[in-house]
Write a protein that holds these residues in place. Structure first.
Motif, short mmCIF file in Angstrom:
data_model
loop_
_atom_site.label_atom_id
_atom_site.label_comp_id
_atom_site.label_asym_id
_atom_site.label_seq_id
_atom_site.Cartn_x
_atom_site.Cartn_y
_atom_site.Cartn_z
N VAL A 459 0.84 -1.20 0.00
CA VAL A 459 0.00 0.00 0.00
C VAL A 459 0.88 1.25 0.00
O VAL A 459 0.64 2.20 -0.76
CB VAL A 459 -0.94 0.01 1.22
CG1 VAL A 459 -1.62 1.38 1.36
CG2 VAL A 459 -2.00 -1.07 1.06
N LYS A 460 1.89 1.29 0.85
CA LYS A 460 2.79 2.44 0.90
C LYS A 460 3.57 2.59 -0.39
O LYS A 460 3.89 3.71 -0.82
CB LYS A 460 3.76 2.30 2.08
CG LYS A 460 3.08 2.50 3.43
CD LYS A 460 4.10 2.42 4.57
CE LYS A 460 3.42 2.70 5.89
NZ LYS A 460 4.38 2.62 7.03
N LYS A 461 3.88 1.48 -1.01
CA LYS A 461 4.58 1.52 -2.30
C LYS A 461 3.75 2.23 -3.36
O LYS A 461 4.29 2.91 -4.24
CB LYS A 461 4.89 0.09 -2.73
CG LYS A 461 5.63 -0.04 -4.05
CD LYS A 461 5.84 -1.51 -4.36
CE LYS A 461 6.49 -1.68 -5.73
NZ LYS A 461 6.63 -3.09 -6.10
N GLN A 462 2.41 2.13 -3.23
CA GLN A 462 1.50 2.79 -4.17
C GLN A 462 1.12 4.20 -3.68
O GLN A 462 0.22 4.82 -4.23
CB GLN A 462 0.22 1.96 -4.32
CG GLN A 462 0.43 0.55 -4.81
CD GLN A 462 0.72 0.49 -6.28
OE1 GLN A 462 0.32 1.38 -7.03
NE2 GLN A 462 1.42 -0.54 -6.71
N GLN A 463 1.85 4.73 -2.67
CA GLN A 463 1.54 6.03 -2.05
C GLN A 463 0.11 6.08 -1.50
O GLN A 463 -0.57 7.10 -1.54
CB GLN A 463 1.74 7.20 -3.04
CG GLN A 463 3.18 7.55 -3.33
CD GLN A 463 3.80 6.62 -4.33
OE1 GLN A 463 3.20 6.33 -5.36
NE2 GLN A 463 4.99 6.14 -4.04
N GLY A 464 -0.34 4.93 -0.98
CA GLY A 464 -1.67 4.85 -0.39
C GLY A 464 -1.60 4.79 1.12
O GLY A 464 -0.53 4.84 1.74
N THR A 465 -2.77 4.64 1.74
CA THR A 465 -2.87 4.52 3.20
C THR A 465 -3.75 3.35 3.55
O THR A 465 -4.70 3.00 2.81
CB THR A 465 -3.45 5.80 3.84
OG1 THR A 465 -4.76 6.03 3.31
CG2 THR A 465 -2.56 7.01 3.57
N ILE A 466 -3.45 2.73 4.68
CA ILE A 466 -4.26 1.62 5.17
C ILE A 466 -4.56 1.85 6.64
O ILE A 466 -3.67 2.21 7.42
CB ILE A 466 -3.57 0.25 4.95
CG1 ILE A 466 -4.48 -0.87 5.44
CG2 ILE A 466 -2.22 0.21 5.62
CD1 ILE A 466 -4.02 -2.26 5.02
N ASN A 467 -5.84 1.68 7.03
CA ASN A 467 -6.27 1.85 8.41
C ASN A 467 -7.17 0.68 8.80
O ASN A 467 -7.75 0.00 7.93
CB ASN A 467 -7.04 3.17 8.59
CG ASN A 467 -6.15 4.37 8.35
OD1 ASN A 467 -5.24 4.64 9.12
ND2 ASN A 467 -6.41 5.10 7.26
N VAL A 468 -7.29 0.45 10.10
CA VAL A 468 -8.09 -0.67 10.57
C VAL A 468 -8.97 -0.22 11.72
O VAL A 468 -8.57 0.60 12.55
CB VAL A 468 -7.17 -1.84 11.01
CG1 VAL A 468 -6.24 -1.43 12.14
CG2 VAL A 468 -8.00 -3.06 11.43
N ASP A 469 -10.18 -0.75 11.72
CA ASP A 469 -11.13 -0.49 12.80
C ASP A 469 -11.68 -1.86 13.24
O ASP A 469 -12.19 -2.62 12.41
CB ASP A 469 -12.25 0.41 12.31
CG ASP A 469 -13.22 0.78 13.44
OD1 ASP A 469 -12.83 0.62 14.61
OD2 ASP A 469 -14.34 1.21 13.14
#
Length: 484
Positions: A459-469
């Motif tokens: 995800v970071k490689k694609q300049q994205g973000t990941i979050n969890v709930d």
């Protein structure tokens, strides 16, 4: 003692003006004096020529009736108006006075008269200046013979007065010009040196790295160009310093990251060794048991099944370890292309439906039909791992919901399950390699704690973000966002 440039320039200007004014004054005054001297000589020689002409005419008459030429001087010589313009005296060739004319009645005040008369008797012309009077002595010749000696007393009082007045005027005017020039120089050089001092202060501020105090001198000459050069140099130096500070900070971060990576690498190697050791130990144990009980078909079947499971687990771990290692080493490598998200998600869901049905789970997929530019292979790994975790940690007869929609300039992917959930204190650890919330269940499902670490890297490689709930015993939702 340090002497400022302002004082040097004013002193130089004053000296230059003094030299120029003095040179001009001396040159002009000498020219006037030489001119007066030539005029005086011309006047005296002209008067002498008139006396010689008179004697010549009288001598011609004397040849007809008068034989003593000396008597000519005693006659009516000074009755002629044109011979009375300059006070004069006539002497015979022995130096005795024959006749004379003076306005004030004073005769022969020249103390060198006798000597100068002797020169005249020898045929020489001489003159001397004494108290604004030029005493002129010359022989009067007739037919190449000296018949008398002429003495002229020519007053140069008026010309001397004119010269003195002119001299005073030049000195006075020169002094005023010098003062005026120095005052103008002070005003001009004050502005000039002010700009020089501004540039000097700017250079000093550059030396102190105080770039906010750099001033531009607004001039259309070399100093203006120099000032603009200083400002340009200041901006360049400031930018270079900022770049160096950024580089220093980047280097510091890189060092910190290397130290952290070194620590993580050691932990990673330890975890890999530990994780690999467990299935290898199980495989070795079953292999030994099978060797010991070759006729026990039940043990052989059970051992073969467990060895197969552990081999699959080892293969999965090796694959994920290699993927993580590749991401660490080749983080810059991406292969982006246009991807239809709905088609990609449908393909992934079709491949994983068998596992979903096996676990008796309800599956819902709501994906918007949009095309984006992204690394498709990385996206597949991300989605597969998130769905795989949702399957492994779900409850019997649970559900998995997948959504993918466009929000402005972002793509949002949501993967939700109704599984065991994650405790809040463990949420920040789930992306660490080999971390497992429930290790016993992970072993049952074949998990090694590498899936989410791999997902975060991709995800970071694609300049994205990941979050969890997540809520314990209620379920977990993962949110992934990419900019488009």
């Amino acid at each position: 003692m340090k002497i400022g440039i302002k004082f040097k320039l004013i002193a130089f200007t004053a000296s230059l003006l003094l030299v120029v004014i003095s040179f001009l004054s001396i040159s002009v005054l000498n020219g006037i004096k030489n001119y007066q001297h030539k005029q005086d000589q011309a006047t005296l020689f002209k008067q002498k020529d008139m006396f010689e002409q008179y004697f010549s005419e009288r001598s011609n008459l004397g040849e007809n009736g008068t034989s003593n030429k000396a008597q000519l001087a005693r006659g009516s010589i000074f009755n002629k108006p044109w011979l009375r313009t300059i006070p004069a005296s006539v002497y015979d060739t022995k130096g005795d006075l024959l006749s004379g004319f003076k306005v004030d009645g004073k005769l022969n005040e020249n103390k060198d008269k006798n000597l100068m008369i002797k020169y005249a008797i020898q045929g020489k012309v001489s003159f001397i200046k004494n108290n604004n009077v030029i005493y002129f002595y010359s022989p009067i010749k007739y037919k190449n013979g000296i018949v008398a000696i002429l003495e002229l007393e020519y007053s140069v009082k008026e010309s001397s007065l004119f010269y003195d007045n002119t001299k005073k005027m030049f000195y006075g005017t020169g002094f005023l010009a010098l003062i005026f020039g120095v005052i103008l120089g002070i005003f001009y050089f004050s502005n000039l040196t002010r700009d020089i001092y501004i540039m000097k202060d700017s250079v000093e501020n550059i030396r102190k790295s105080d770039f906010n105090k750099i001033q531009l001198v607004n001039r259309n000459d070399e100093l203006g160009e120099l000032s603009r050069g200083i400002v340009f140099m200041s901006n360049t130096i400031e930018k270079n310093i900022e770049d160096l500070e950024v580089e220093r900070d980047s280097l510091s971060l890189a060092i910190d990251k290397l130290q952290k990576m070194d620590k993580e690498q050691k932990e990673f190697i330890g975890n890999v060794t530990h994780e690999f050791k467990t299935p290898i130990t199980i495989i070795k144990a079953y292999a030994e048991l099978i060797g010991m009980y070759e006729n026990d078909l039940s043990l052989i079947n059970d051992g073969t099944l467990n060895i197969s499971k552990e081999c699959d687990r080892l293969a999965t771990m090796v694959d994920k370890v290699l993927n993580l290692s590749a991401l660490e080493k080749y983080d810059f490598e991406t292969q982006k292309k246009e991807v239809n998200l709905k088609e990609t998600f449908d393909e992934i869901c079709a491949r994983i439906m068998g596992k979903i049905n096996k676990n008796n789970l309800t599956f819902n997929c709501d994906v918007e039909n949009i095309i984006v530019t992204i690394d498709e292979e990385s996206l597949r790994i991300i989605i597969i791992n998130l769905i795989d975790n949702a399957i492994k940690y779900n409850r019997p007869n649970g559900s998995i919901d997948i959504e993918c929609h466009k929000n402005g300039n972002k793509i949002t992917i949501k993967v939700a399950d109704t599984g065991i959930g994650i405790c809040k204190k463990d949420l920040y650890k789930i992306f660490e390699p080999f971390y497992r919330v429930e290790s016993h269940r992970s072993r049952e499902t074949g998990g090694a704690g590498l899936g989410l670490a791999l997902v975060e890297k991709l995800v970071k490689k694609q300049q994205g973000t990941i979050n969890v709930d997540s809520k314990l015993n209620e379920g977990t939702i993962f949110f992934v966002e990419f900019s488009i």
